[in-house]
Motif scaffolding. Structure first.
Motif, PDB file in Angstrom:
ATOM      1  N   ASN A  44       0.828  -1.217   0.000  1.00 37.13           N
ATOM      2  CA  ASN A  44       0.000   0.000   0.000  1.00 37.13           C
ATOM      3  C   ASN A  44       0.864   1.270   0.000  1.00 37.13           C
ATOM      4  OD1 ASN A  44       0.817  -0.440   2.738  1.00 37.13           O
ATOM      5  ND2 ASN A  44      -0.878   0.846   3.464  1.00 37.13           N
ATOM      6  N   ARG A  45       2.104   1.164  -0.519  1.00 38.22           N
ATOM      7  CA  ARG A  45       2.929   2.372  -0.629  1.00 38.22           C
ATOM      8  C   ARG A  45       3.814   2.291  -1.861  1.00 38.22           C
ATOM      9  NH1 ARG A  45       5.884   3.830   4.224  1.00 38.22           N
ATOM     10  NH2 ARG A  45       4.187   2.786   5.268  1.00 38.22           N
ATOM     11  N   ALA A  46       4.170   3.455  -2.383  1.00 41.65           N
ATOM     12  CA  ALA A  46       5.054   3.555  -3.543  1.00 41.65           C
ATOM     13  C   ALA A  46       5.992   4.732  -3.333  1.00 41.65           C
ATOM     14  CB  ALA A  46       4.231   3.757  -4.820  1.00 41.65           C
ATOM     15  N   ASN A  47       7.208   4.602  -3.809  1.00 41.95           N
ATOM     16  CA  ASN A  47       8.190   5.679  -3.678  1.00 41.95           C
ATOM     17  C   ASN A  47       8.395   6.377  -5.019  1.00 41.95           C
ATOM     18  OD1 ASN A  47       8.641   5.117  -0.973  1.00 41.95           O
ATOM     19  ND2 ASN A  47      10.367   3.757  -1.384  1.00 41.95           N
ATOM     20  N   LEU A  57       4.249   7.530  -1.123  1.00 43.46           N
ATOM     21  CA  LEU A  57       2.796   7.681  -1.234  1.00 43.46           C
ATOM     22  C   LEU A  57       2.167   6.460  -0.573  1.00 43.46           C
ATOM     23  CD1 LEU A  57       2.493   8.760  -5.001  1.00 43.46           C
ATOM     24  CD2 LEU A  57       2.657  10.241  -2.982  1.00 43.46           C
ATOM     25  N   VAL A  58       1.361   6.672   0.451  1.00 43.15           N
ATOM     26  CA  VAL A  58       0.779   5.559   1.205  1.00 43.15           C
ATOM     27  C   VAL A  58      -0.741   5.556   1.034  1.00 43.15           C
ATOM     28  CG1 VAL A  58       0.513   4.493   3.481  1.00 43.15           C
ATOM     29  CG2 VAL A  58       2.659   5.669   2.894  1.00 43.15           C
ATOM     30  N   VAL A  59      -1.287   4.408   0.634  1.00 43.48           N
ATOM     31  CA  VAL A  59      -2.737   4.241   0.559  1.00 43.48           C
ATOM     32  C   VAL A  59      -3.207   3.801   1.945  1.00 43.48           C
ATOM     33  CG1 VAL A  59      -4.656   2.998  -0.518  1.00 43.48           C
ATOM     34  CG2 VAL A  59      -2.596   3.541  -1.865  1.00 43.48           C
ATOM     35  N   PHE A  80      -9.369  10.631   4.906  1.00 41.56           N
ATOM     36  CA  PHE A  80      -8.869  11.897   4.371  1.00 41.56           C
ATOM     37  C   PHE A  80      -8.672  11.735   2.864  1.00 41.56           C
ATOM     38  CE2 PHE A  80      -4.848   9.722   4.908  1.00 41.56           C
ATOM     39  CZ  PHE A  80      -4.029  10.237   3.919  1.00 41.56           C
ATOM     40  N   ARG A  81      -8.441  12.840   2.169  1.00 41.28           N
ATOM     41  CA  ARG A  81      -8.463  12.818   0.699  1.00 41.28           C
ATOM     42  C   ARG A  81      -7.087  12.419   0.148  1.00 41.28           C
ATOM     43  NH1 ARG A  81     -11.089  18.356  -1.162  1.00 41.28           N
ATOM     44  NH2 ARG A  81     -11.073  17.315  -3.172  1.00 41.28           N
ATOM     45  N   TRP A  82      -6.721  11.170   0.420  1.00 33.79           N
ATOM     46  CA  TRP A  82      -5.405  10.697  -0.018  1.00 33.79           C
ATOM     47  C   TRP A  82      -5.293  10.640  -1.542  1.00 33.79           C
ATOM     48  CZ3 TRP A  82      -5.046   6.427  -3.078  1.00 33.79           C
ATOM     49  CH2 TRP A  82      -6.149   5.568  -3.094  1.00 33.79           C
ATOM     50  N   GLN A  83      -6.405  10.361  -2.236  1.00 31.30           N
ATOM     51  CA  GLN A  83      -6.346  10.274  -3.701  1.00 31.30           C
ATOM     52  C   GLN A  83      -5.905  11.606  -4.306  1.00 31.30           C
ATOM     53  OE1 GLN A  83     -10.437   8.638  -3.960  1.00 31.30           O
ATOM     54  NE2 GLN A  83      -9.603   7.300  -5.536  1.00 31.30           N
ATOM     55  N   PHE A 107      -4.155   7.343 -16.038  1.00 33.83           N
ATOM     56  CA  PHE A 107      -3.949   7.183 -14.600  1.00 33.83           C
ATOM     57  C   PHE A 107      -4.914   8.017 -13.756  1.00 33.83           C
ATOM     58  CE2 PHE A 107       0.026   5.378 -16.043  1.00 33.83           C
ATOM     59  CZ  PHE A 107       0.308   4.411 -15.094  1.00 33.83           C
ATOM     60  N   ALA A 108      -5.328   9.157 -14.257  1.00 39.02           N
ATOM     61  CA  ALA A 108      -6.149  10.089 -13.469  1.00 39.02           C
ATOM     62  C   ALA A 108      -7.411   9.456 -12.861  1.00 39.02           C
ATOM     63  CB  ALA A 108      -6.521  11.304 -14.316  1.00 39.02           C
ATOM     64  N   PRO A 109      -8.161   8.596 -13.597  1.00 36.49           N
ATOM     65  CA  PRO A 109      -9.389   8.046 -13.017  1.00 36.49           C
ATOM     66  C   PRO A 109      -9.171   7.246 -11.736  1.00 36.49           C
ATOM     67  CG  PRO A 109      -9.360   7.708 -15.403  1.00 36.49           C
ATOM     68  CD  PRO A 109      -8.007   8.218 -15.029  1.00 36.49           C
ATOM     69  N   PHE A 110      -7.966   6.686 -11.550  1.00 36.65           N
ATOM     70  CA  PHE A 110      -7.692   5.914 -10.336  1.00 36.65           C
ATOM     71  C   PHE A 110      -7.658   6.810  -9.099  1.00 36.65           C
ATOM     72  CE2 PHE A 110      -6.289   3.047 -13.617  1.00 36.65           C
ATOM     73  CZ  PHE A 110      -6.659   1.798 -13.126  1.00 36.65           C
ATOM     74  N   TYR A 111      -7.560   8.109  -9.315  1.00 32.80           N
ATOM     75  CA  TYR A 111      -7.494   9.042  -8.205  1.00 32.80           C
ATOM     76  C   TYR A 111      -8.785   9.859  -8.096  1.00 32.80           C
ATOM     77  CZ  TYR A 111      -2.862   7.274  -8.233  1.00 32.80           C
ATOM     78  OH  TYR A 111      -1.798   6.395  -8.189  1.00 32.80           O
ATOM     79  N   GLN A 112      -9.817   9.369  -8.804  1.00 36.86           N
ATOM     80  CA  GLN A 112     -11.148   9.978  -8.733  1.00 36.86           C
ATOM     81  C   GLN A 112     -12.194   8.946  -8.292  1.00 36.86           C
ATOM     82  OE1 GLN A 112     -11.197  11.132 -12.805  1.00 36.86           O
ATOM     83  NE2 GLN A 112      -9.799  12.854 -12.512  1.00 36.86           N
TER      84      GLN A 112
END
Length: 204
Positions: A44-47, A57-59, A80-83, A107-112
């Motif tokens: 659940n994290r990426a650098n 970035l942590v989900v 909270f609005r992590w996306q 990629f944008a839709p994954f954050y909406q």
């Protein structure tokens, strides 16, 4: 169950080392779907590479789902609005990269859109990444948990740690902020993708 190849954990925007192993062992790839969710891993994290160096970035996941819960059942928290934070971070870190604009609409839709489960979110992102990198592969998933696999299956479930570096011989490629901090290896595959675009598969 596969009898040869590699067993990989499911990660969020996996590091380059994870993708290098997937490429090396394709098409015989099995994704772990039944393990208990371990804390503080790339699941659940990426650098990524920010102006200040490595940015994680942590989900966030729902508390209580961390203990003895199969990874496929771990739910994402939206307290909270992590996306929005993740997308703004990706934009600010890679807007100047050569290929961010080429991929951003995918990629944008994954954050909406909201996903209930972390595994489903990561799996959909992995499909997009495989398509973007041009790897024609649909990995199988485990149907039950097995602690030990046959000797000719490379078990990589515990090989990638966000705390300990994977032993990866990595040739430098251009990174947006390398004039500040030099080349940083084994970042998320999106660092390579946004900087190298269609050349990513050749690099891997």
């Amino acid at each position: 169950m596969i009898e040869k190849g590699a067993l990989l954990p499911m990660f969020y925007l996996p590091p380059v080392a994870w993708f290098s192993q997937l490429i090396a062992h394709q098409p015989d790839i099995l994704i772990e779907n039944q393990e208990h969710f371990p804390k503080q891993t790339y699941r659940n994290r990426a650098n990524i590479y920010s102006p200040d160096g490595v940015l994680s970035l942590v989900v966030p996941v729902i508390k209580g789902s961390k203990v003895h819960t199969p990874v496929k059942d771990v739910k994402i928290s939206y307290d909270f609005r992590w996306q929005r934070l993740h997308w703004m971070s990706l934009e600010s870190c890679y807007r100047r990269s050569a290929y961010f604009e080429y991929y951003e609409d995918a990629f944008a839709p994954f954050y909406q859109k909201r996903f209930d489960f972390l595994f489903d979110f990561n799996e959909e992102l992995l499909r997009l990444l495989l398509k973007s990198v041009k790897v024609p592969l649909t990995p199988q998933k485990t149907e039950s948990y097995q602690a030990v696999y046959p000797a000719n299956v490379v078990d990589l479930r515990h090989s990638f740690s966000s705390k300990k570096e994977f032993d990866l011989q990595q040739k430098p490629y251009f990174q947006v902020f390398e004039e500040r901090h030099g080349f940083i290896k084994n970042l998320s595959i999106v660092d390579l993708l946004f900087n190298q675009g269609p050349q990513t598969i050749n690099y891997l």
